[in-house]
Design an enzyme around this catalytic site. Sequence first.
Site, PDB file in Angstrom:
ATOM      1  N   SER A 251      27.715  11.120 -53.441  1.00  0.00           N
ATOM      2  CA  SER A 251      26.487  10.869 -52.688  1.00  0.00           C
ATOM      3  C   SER A 251      26.494   9.549 -51.930  1.00  0.00           C
ATOM      4  O   SER A 251      27.070   8.552 -52.362  1.00  0.00           O
ATOM      5  CB  SER A 251      25.312  10.876 -53.650  1.00  0.00           C
ATOM      6  N   ARG A 298      26.056   8.765 -40.988  1.00  0.00           N
ATOM      7  CA  ARG A 298      27.192   9.491 -41.554  1.00  0.00           C
ATOM      8  C   ARG A 298      28.315   9.747 -40.572  1.00  0.00           C
ATOM      9  O   ARG A 298      29.490   9.646 -40.919  1.00  0.00           O
ATOM     10  CB  ARG A 298      26.696  10.824 -42.101  1.00  0.00           C
ATOM     11  N   ARG A 414      22.634  14.619 -38.976  1.00  0.00           N
ATOM     12  CA  ARG A 414      21.512  14.503 -39.909  1.00  0.00           C
ATOM     13  C   ARG A 414      21.586  13.190 -40.671  1.00  0.00           C
ATOM     14  O   ARG A 414      22.657  12.785 -41.108  1.00  0.00           O
ATOM     15  CB  ARG A 414      21.559  15.658 -40.905  1.00  0.00           C
TER      16      ARG A 414
END
Lengths: 657, 296
Positions: A251, A298, A414
Amino acid sequence: MSQPSVLVIGGGLAGLAATMRLAELGVHVDLVSLVPVKRSHSVCAQGGINSVNALTRQQGDNEWKHLDDTVYGGDFLQHQPPVKEMTDWGPRVIDLMDRLGVPFNRTSEGFRDQRRFGGTLYKRTAFAGATTGQQLLYALDEQVRRREVEGLVKKWEFWDFLAPVLDESGRCRGAVCQDLVTMQFRSFPADAVVLATGGNGLIYGRSTMSMVCTGSAVSRAYQAGAWYGNGEFIQVHPTAIPGTDKLRLMSESARGEGGRVWVPRIPQDPRDPRSIPEADRYYFLEERYPKYGNLVPRDIATREIFDICTNEGLSVEKDRLSVYLDLTHIPRETLDRKLGGILEIYEKFQGVDPRDTPMKIFPAVHYSMGGLWVDYEKSATGGLVEGSLRNQQTNLPGLYAIGECDYQYHGANRLGANSLLSCIFSGLFVAPTLVNVCGRRVGDDTSRLFEAEVRRQEERHRELLSRTSGDENPYALHQELGNLMTRVATVVRRNDQLAPAYDDVCRMAERWKRCAVSDTGSWTNQNVVFTKALGDMFPIAKLILKGALLRDECRGAHFKPAFAMPGLVATEPEARRREAEQWCDAFAANTNKWLKSTIASCGPSGDPVISYQDVDTSLIPPRPRLYGLVGGDAIEEVWKERAAKAVGGKQAVGAGA
Amino acid sequence: MIKASETVVDADAAHGGHGDGNATRTVRVRVLRQDVAGGESYWERHEVAYEPNMNVISVLQKIAASAKSQDGRRVAPVAWDCCCLEEVCGSCTMLINGRTRMACSSLVDRLMAEDGEEIELRPMSKFPVVRDLVVDRKRLFGGLEKVKAWVPVEGSYDLGPGPRISPEEQEDAYPLSTCMSCGCCVEACPQYTKVEVVRRDDETEAEFEKRRKAAFNAGFVGPHAVSQAMLFNAHPTGRMIADERMEALTRQGGIQMCGNAQNCVAVCPKSIPLTRSIARAGRAATVWAIKKLFDR
């Protein structure tokens, strides 16, 4: 079908949120899922869920800034009204999940704790240990179970959605599904059908996604005429644990809690990483992006890690690509409390304790930003009109899509911890729309339509079972497809690779027709179900490749070096200013040309027909994403001057020039 | 700052694939198969190529791809359940070398080091077999229904945040809330016995469901459900129907059936303190019984 009834396909966060609210509003729901809904892929989400909160508000945050971060992070490719509605709902969604009993981590006073995630400067992310998705899913699963006991929900677990059933006018009137145990087919007439079937990571072979994320349900809707938007935008998560069966997610919260990414400055330094002194470590994200550090968005983190390994040759291992993600400077007790769940995954699957030894990680396919095209109705205040029949509706009336399988919320990239929000939000928000659809039911008899579709599906199934002598193995073909897609359509994209890859996939789709099934039985035949799903991967793989091939620019997760806009080189102020002006001109021209949704519709033999639609950027004008770009400050200065002028001229659009 | 990459990365090299260095080494597997529900079971041997760091899932994937038994016969692929492959969805429970565990987190190297060369795979024994390693675990979820494992909120309209909860309470609740309904605890529990109800020809689906539910409810509800009952009885809103949960836990199939073997906690892949929940439930049941006595 006497009472109003909605068919929900998929029991992850979006499907369960919709089901819960529909049942509450008195609508009967048939809930179809490949697996018991409690086992849906949403359980894999680790880090958290974003919303503005009391704390960030006092630091200057508000819903508008959450909207801004989301569209900026997404490189402005998403329509802004749905995003505005979502970020406005953020605090309500978290409060609701809190009331449902989600064990969010707490501050010493007993309030919800928050952490910081990528692409923002605020601590917006509420979390429950490192298994936030699991905890949110369970809370909704429990509420749906309660409604099931009351009789308003009927679950069909271990069932596969095969096709929507459309009437002569093109309206979706239900679906045909198959029982994965008895292999029998069944008609599901409904006032509306909602797809909440998640992403399609399995098209890439191994990814961070669960084994059910084949994208087959969406592909079947697409092949029936539904449009697919922004297919080429696939998020590659920067940090995953390499594995032979799956790439397990590590994560972003590992970085949110202070984890640092680094490589030894000496290529493949043989020393134990813990003994390598600071001076010999290259914290490349921190050095290249001082403002965001390890928490850049990201797409950027992914490209940098990819770049450091492939171009700079600094991978920590020789025969395998990876970098260090280091948590060893954080006290064990803190790690256990805040990241226990994910660290256990690493320990369990790698046999190494990440509290003592830096983890080895590498990017992996993680999320489909694209998905079924859905509509919305914009409100006077720039959000959405609640209950409008258009919200979340595909181009096939009566067929709706929510959650990861719609294309609506994340644009070209995203932000971390926004997916749980978009899933729950779209599930809750679509419910009043569906209630209104039920209120306008179409009465005529549809039994003939269903009989015909069941016959068609039986025929397809029989045809597959009869293929025992083909020379293709479906599992081997899947691996081949996955390797190809991973090679050409992930982090770096080049036209000279995408074009031949498209032809290769067309050939694979032909070869699929010669796939032999090794199980011809009519009981729990996983072999034929997989082969069917594989066949449905090709149309989506094609639209991903075609969309990527045609889009000659860099935007979010879609990175094509041949069309990258390099930073400034001049150092002398005037020349630098001129360069910045030129850069802004080029950016505006590119925006004009490419700030458009890619829309694929399925042509004959599964080949996509691509068109483009304008994006609603009426709330926040597009601006360059300058994370870490050389000369970014000079470009920003020029851009701001132009924007100010444009606003003066009542036209706050970036694509002027 | 990011340069145009000229490097073409092989998908295998990027993601941990390894060359053919281990091509000669194999993993031998013995699978207890069953073709249909209620059918006869039989053993079948398989052999697949070894890879470093592989788990039981990758072994089963290879078996599915080859669809051949060890002696080269063409056989139908072995059926099994799996989903997330990171031990958080609860799908892939089976008996591996006689122990109930998740196939995804069972690493082949470790199994071979601990138990010898051949790996034995069997379906869970406490649930009806659907096919091969796939079992029907509906009863697990029935247990959650029985103990009303949910927070009884009025609805999903915006009514502000939930109750304030101290970090200690959260840290107490969170482990219980990670229960993924895998069924390991009930597989290991001597009091949880298999209930298999077969639909009669003259029965409607609804009648069958009703009869099956009654049969499930007569048996022990299971450690997982007891623990969930304690989770929700500790939640400030959840405890508003604590009495209903205690009623369920003290009826037939309730907490009194627990024989305190403590196997459940030993096999739980998430290390959930199940025996602590059971002890709490036992104490609460006593208090509940006394309360009921005085309420009469």
